[in-house]
Design a protein around this motif. Structure first.
Motif, PDB file in Angstrom:
ATOM      1  N   ASP A 195      77.457 -36.569 -29.515  1.00 37.99           N
ATOM      2  CA  ASP A 195      77.306 -36.274 -30.946  1.00 37.99           C
ATOM      3  C   ASP A 195      75.852 -36.329 -31.401  1.00 37.99           C
ATOM      4  OD1 ASP A 195      80.414 -36.873 -32.158  1.00 37.99           O
ATOM      5  OD2 ASP A 195      79.893 -37.781 -30.252  1.00 37.99           O
ATOM      6  N   ILE A 196      75.108 -37.325 -30.916  1.00 35.67           N
ATOM      7  CA  ILE A 196      73.723 -37.528 -31.382  1.00 35.67           C
ATOM      8  C   ILE A 196      72.772 -37.272 -30.224  1.00 35.67           C
ATOM      9  CG2 ILE A 196      72.072 -39.205 -32.296  1.00 35.67           C
ATOM     10  CD1 ILE A 196      74.456 -40.581 -33.693  1.00 35.67           C
ATOM     11  N   ASP A 197      71.898 -36.296 -30.404  1.00 37.65           N
ATOM     12  CA  ASP A 197      70.954 -35.896 -29.358  1.00 37.65           C
ATOM     13  C   ASP A 197      69.543 -36.282 -29.800  1.00 37.65           C
ATOM     14  OD1 ASP A 197      69.571 -34.745 -27.303  1.00 37.65           O
ATOM     15  OD2 ASP A 197      70.481 -32.763 -27.496  1.00 37.65           O
ATOM     16  N   LEU A 198      68.935 -37.193 -29.043  1.00 34.51           N
ATOM     17  CA  LEU A 198      67.563 -37.639 -29.330  1.00 34.51           C
ATOM     18  C   LEU A 198      66.602 -36.886 -28.420  1.00 34.51           C
ATOM     19  CD1 LEU A 198      68.383 -41.436 -29.563  1.00 34.51           C
ATOM     20  CD2 LEU A 198      68.007 -39.855 -31.462  1.00 34.51           C
ATOM     21  N   MET A 199      65.503 -36.416 -28.983  1.00 36.37           N
ATOM     22  CA  MET A 199      64.577 -35.602 -28.190  1.00 36.37           C
ATOM     23  C   MET A 199      63.155 -35.731 -28.738  1.00 36.37           C
ATOM     24  SD  MET A 199      65.998 -31.892 -29.543  1.00 36.37           S
ATOM     25  CE  MET A 199      67.709 -32.293 -29.202  1.00 36.37           C
ATOM     26  N   ALA A 200      62.180 -35.273 -27.947  1.00 35.61           N
ATOM     27  CA  ALA A 200      60.768 -35.329 -28.359  1.00 35.61           C
ATOM     28  C   ALA A 200      60.086 -34.027 -27.955  1.00 35.61           C
ATOM     29  CB  ALA A 200      60.074 -36.513 -27.711  1.00 35.61           C
ATOM     30  N   ASP A 201      59.089 -33.645 -28.728  1.00 34.68           N
ATOM     31  CA  ASP A 201      58.283 -32.471 -28.387  1.00 34.68           C
ATOM     32  C   ASP A 201      56.825 -32.738 -28.735  1.00 34.68           C
ATOM     33  OD1 ASP A 201      58.186 -32.311 -31.137  1.00 34.68           O
ATOM     34  OD2 ASP A 201      58.921 -30.252 -31.279  1.00 34.68           O
ATOM     35  N   GLU A 202      56.026 -31.683 -28.876  1.00 31.06           N
ATOM     36  CA  GLU A 202      54.601 -31.837 -29.193  1.00 31.06           C
ATOM     37  C   GLU A 202      54.365 -32.493 -30.546  1.00 31.06           C
ATOM     38  OE1 GLU A 202      55.050 -28.372 -26.385  1.00 31.06           O
ATOM     39  OE2 GLU A 202      56.110 -29.123 -28.148  1.00 31.06           O
ATOM     40  N   ILE A 203      55.345 -32.409 -31.423  1.00 31.74           N
ATOM     41  CA  ILE A 203      55.184 -32.916 -32.793  1.00 31.74           C
ATOM     42  C   ILE A 203      55.612 -34.369 -32.940  1.00 31.74           C
ATOM     43  CG2 ILE A 203      55.983 -32.605 -35.183  1.00 31.74           C
ATOM     44  CD1 ILE A 203      56.097 -29.592 -34.587  1.00 31.74           C
ATOM     45  N   SER A 234      70.932 -28.532 -26.700  1.00 24.53           N
ATOM     46  CA  SER A 234      69.797 -28.075 -27.499  1.00 24.53           C
ATOM     47  C   SER A 234      68.551 -28.857 -27.120  1.00 24.53           C
ATOM     48  CB  SER A 234      70.082 -28.213 -28.996  1.00 24.53           C
ATOM     49  OG  SER A 234      70.138 -29.563 -29.382  1.00 24.53           O
ATOM     50  N   PHE A 235      67.388 -28.293 -27.444  1.00 26.83           N
ATOM     51  CA  PHE A 235      66.113 -28.973 -27.158  1.00 26.83           C
ATOM     52  C   PHE A 235      65.073 -28.464 -28.145  1.00 26.83           C
ATOM     53  CE2 PHE A 235      66.716 -25.311 -24.402  1.00 26.83           C
ATOM     54  CZ  PHE A 235      65.567 -24.565 -24.585  1.00 26.83           C
ATOM     55  N   MET A 236      64.040 -29.274 -28.373  1.00 27.63           N
ATOM     56  CA  MET A 236      62.958 -28.944 -29.306  1.00 27.63           C
ATOM     57  C   MET A 236      61.700 -28.553 -28.541  1.00 27.63           C
ATOM     58  SD  MET A 236      64.003 -29.459 -32.550  1.00 27.63           S
ATOM     59  CE  MET A 236      62.529 -29.724 -33.519  1.00 27.63           C
ATOM     60  N   ILE A 237      61.047 -27.482 -28.976  1.00 28.02           N
ATOM     61  CA  ILE A 237      59.718 -27.115 -28.483  1.00 28.02           C
ATOM     62  C   ILE A 237      58.867 -26.778 -29.703  1.00 28.02           C
ATOM     63  CG2 ILE A 237      58.334 -25.501 -27.121  1.00 28.02           C
ATOM     64  CD1 ILE A 237      60.678 -25.061 -25.291  1.00 28.02           C
ATOM     65  N   CYS A 238      57.801 -27.543 -29.921  1.00 23.15           N
ATOM     66  CA  CYS A 238      56.860 -27.255 -31.009  1.00 23.15           C
ATOM     67  C   CYS A 238      57.550 -27.160 -32.377  1.00 23.15           C
ATOM     68  CB  CYS A 238      56.101 -25.968 -30.723  1.00 23.15           C
ATOM     69  SG  CYS A 238      55.123 -26.024 -29.212  1.00 23.15           S
ATOM     70  N   GLY A 239      58.500 -28.052 -32.615  1.00 28.04           N
ATOM     71  CA  GLY A 239      59.149 -28.098 -33.921  1.00 28.04           C
ATOM     72  C   GLY A 239      60.235 -27.061 -34.128  1.00 28.04           C
ATOM     73  N   THR A 255      61.540 -25.618 -37.859  1.00 33.34           N
ATOM     74  CA  THR A 255      61.354 -26.589 -38.949  1.00 33.34           C
ATOM     75  C   THR A 255      60.075 -26.291 -39.732  1.00 33.34           C
ATOM     76  OG1 THR A 255      60.191 -28.121 -37.470  1.00 33.34           O
ATOM     77  CG2 THR A 255      62.573 -28.390 -37.670  1.00 33.34           C
ATOM     78  N   LYS A 256      59.184 -25.499 -39.135  1.00 28.00           N
ATOM     79  CA  LYS A 256      57.943 -25.150 -39.821  1.00 28.00           C
ATOM     80  C   LYS A 256      58.208 -24.184 -40.971  1.00 28.00           C
ATOM     81  CE  LYS A 256      53.303 -23.308 -38.977  1.00 28.00           C
ATOM     82  NZ  LYS A 256      52.363 -22.761 -37.959  1.00 28.00           N
ATOM     83  N   THR A 257      59.103 -23.210 -40.721  1.00 29.36           N
ATOM     84  CA  THR A 257      59.375 -22.191 -41.747  1.00 29.36           C
ATOM     85  C   THR A 257      60.753 -22.341 -42.385  1.00 29.36           C
ATOM     86  OG1 THR A 257      60.266 -20.680 -40.072  1.00 29.36           O
ATOM     87  CG2 THR A 257      57.897 -20.550 -40.527  1.00 29.36           C
TER      88      THR A 257
END
Length: 448
Positions: free
Chosen positions: A316-324, A367-372, A392-394
């Protein structure tokens, strides 16, 4: 000017990267005349693995061994030469004695004969010295032949390499590597264009699990963490490097204070972030201190298979990190079970900002995050592809079509590592890496 590149990033640690060196897989221009290329970064110390380098190194060792043998031979010859000089004096004395005997054969015969015998005894050690000379002469002949053959081999290699001195060529390659790595460091955040691979690093554990490295670790720190299964476990295994992970050389284990839920954990800046079992509580656990530094409930987040990914597993909860920074991806009743993206404070776990998307969490494979930007796959099974992205930027979304090879048919973990610029995945009991191609704008010093 700004130069636009498609850059293909490979995981940089040795045994996984391509060994042929920096490669441009394609080179063309887009309709606007911008250069488009796909670059694959090599392992470090490329030239040490080069076939010609190995051959030259072996020949160099052979020459050194021959040089040592010739030096020993030279010392021994000098020693024997001094001995022969000494014998020469004794032989001159023996010759004089013979003359004396010839002049006076009738007198003092017994005395002279005894002296002659003593002189002959003194010359007896000369026989093995002369034998050694004969052996050394053969050795010298062999050395000459080996040197002749060696010279022919070296000439052949020199012709293959070309006009460049090999050391100069080696330095040119190292310089190119440095320049390219410096260039890659200038890359701004990019948009995902392609996923290739995977490279299978290891086969271990159950069908479900997670493995990861720390994207904020230094270049020399390549620790790997391994968390098998999606429930009923509190043991995290640590390895000092990818090589140790592959060989199974465990360096340390951590017994967490709580069981985790799912496989969507992340290591970030030396701490493990995970979802506490049967709750929407996020835990921050420091590996160095061996204790929990923070814990906080993720408000309204569904848990315990209320809003999991398509494969279930309390994801249910996916924790992740990217450049931001640090992120949580989940779903809420308030957003009708659709994905919510929250940026977290890495110290306090407070939600700094959230974005509500229209993509159903239960329809997402991973799912995964890259550069927001959040990239969502449409399945965890064969035929999976990146189907949806949200910036998330736009605060805008788009439907995409980026396929990837689900080699072992079932993905239960897929996370981007910003330092390695690769996707880590748990593929049905196989720990694999995917290469990502990002669209970058490289800003040069003359930008205005």
């Amino acid at each position: 000017q700004s130069h636009t590149f498609y850059v293909s990033h490979w995981f940089p640690q040795t045994q996984i990267s391509p060994k042929e060196g920096w490669q441009v897989y394609s080179s063309a221009q887009d309709p606007d005349g911008r250069c488009i290329c796909t670059v694959v970064a090599p392992e470090q110390n490329l030239c040490s693995r080069d076939a010609k380098s190995r051959q030259l190194r072996q020949l160099l060792e052979k020459v050194q061994n021959m040089s040592q043998s010739i030096e020993v031979l030279n010392l021994r010859t000098q020693r024997d030469f001094q001995y022969v000089l000494k014998m020469e004096t004794q032989m001159k004395g023996l010759k004089a004695k013979f003359r004396q005997i010839e002049d006076d054969r009738k007198t003092l015969m017994t005395k002279h004969f005894q002296e002659l015998k003593e002189k002959m005894d003194e010359l007896l050690p000369l026989i093995p010295v002369l034998e050694q000379y004969k052996t050394d002469a053969k050795l010298i002949t062999q050395f000459k032949e080996e040197i002749r053959n060696l010279s022919a081999v070296l000439t052949g290699i020199q012709e293959e390499i070309g006009a460049y001195d090999y050391e100069e060529l080696h330095q040119r390659v190292l310089s190119l590597e440095t320049r390219l790595r410096d260039c890659m460091k200038k890359l701004t955040c990019g948009k995902l264009m392609k996923i290739t691979g995977p490279v299978t690093v290891k086969t271990s554990g159950t069908r479900f699990g997670a493995w990861m490295t720390d994207p904020l670790a230094s270049e020399k720190n390549n620790r790997v963490w391994y968390m098998d299964s999606y429930t009923n476990n509190k043991i995290v295994r640590e390895y000092k490097s990818i090589a140790d992970f592959v060989s199974g050389a465990e360096s340390r284990t951590y017994n967490l204070p709580f069981k985790w839920a799912g496989t969507n954990h992340v290591v970030y800046n030396g701490s493990l972030y995970f979802n506490k079992y049967q709750s929407n509580i996020i835990i921050k656990y420091s590996f160095d201190m061996g204790r929990v530094l923070a814990q906080r409930s993720l408000e309204y987040a569904g848990f315990h298979n209320v809003y999991p990914y398509t494969w279930g597993g309390f994801s249910d909860i996916d924790l992740m990190a990217d450049e931001i920074g640090l992120w949580a991806v989940y779903a809420t009743n308030q957003n009708a079970g659709n994905i919510v993206i929250s940026q977290l404070n890495q110290d306090t776990l407070e939600v700094m900002k959230s974005w509500s998307t229209g993509y159903p969490k239960r329809s997402a494979g991973e799912s995964f995050m890259i550069c927001g930007t959040l990239y969502v796959t449409n399945s965890h099974l064969t035929g999976a592809k990146v189907y949806y992205s949200y910036s998330t930027k736009t605060s805008t979304y788009e439907y995409t079509d980026i396929p990837f090879h689900n080699q072992y048919f079932h993905i239960s973990m897929l996370d981007y590592n910003a330092r390695d610029r690769a996707l880590y995945a748990w593929n049905n009991g196989h720990q694999v890496l995917f290469n990502v191609t990002l669209f970058h704008i490289i800003k040069t010093e003359d930008d205005t």
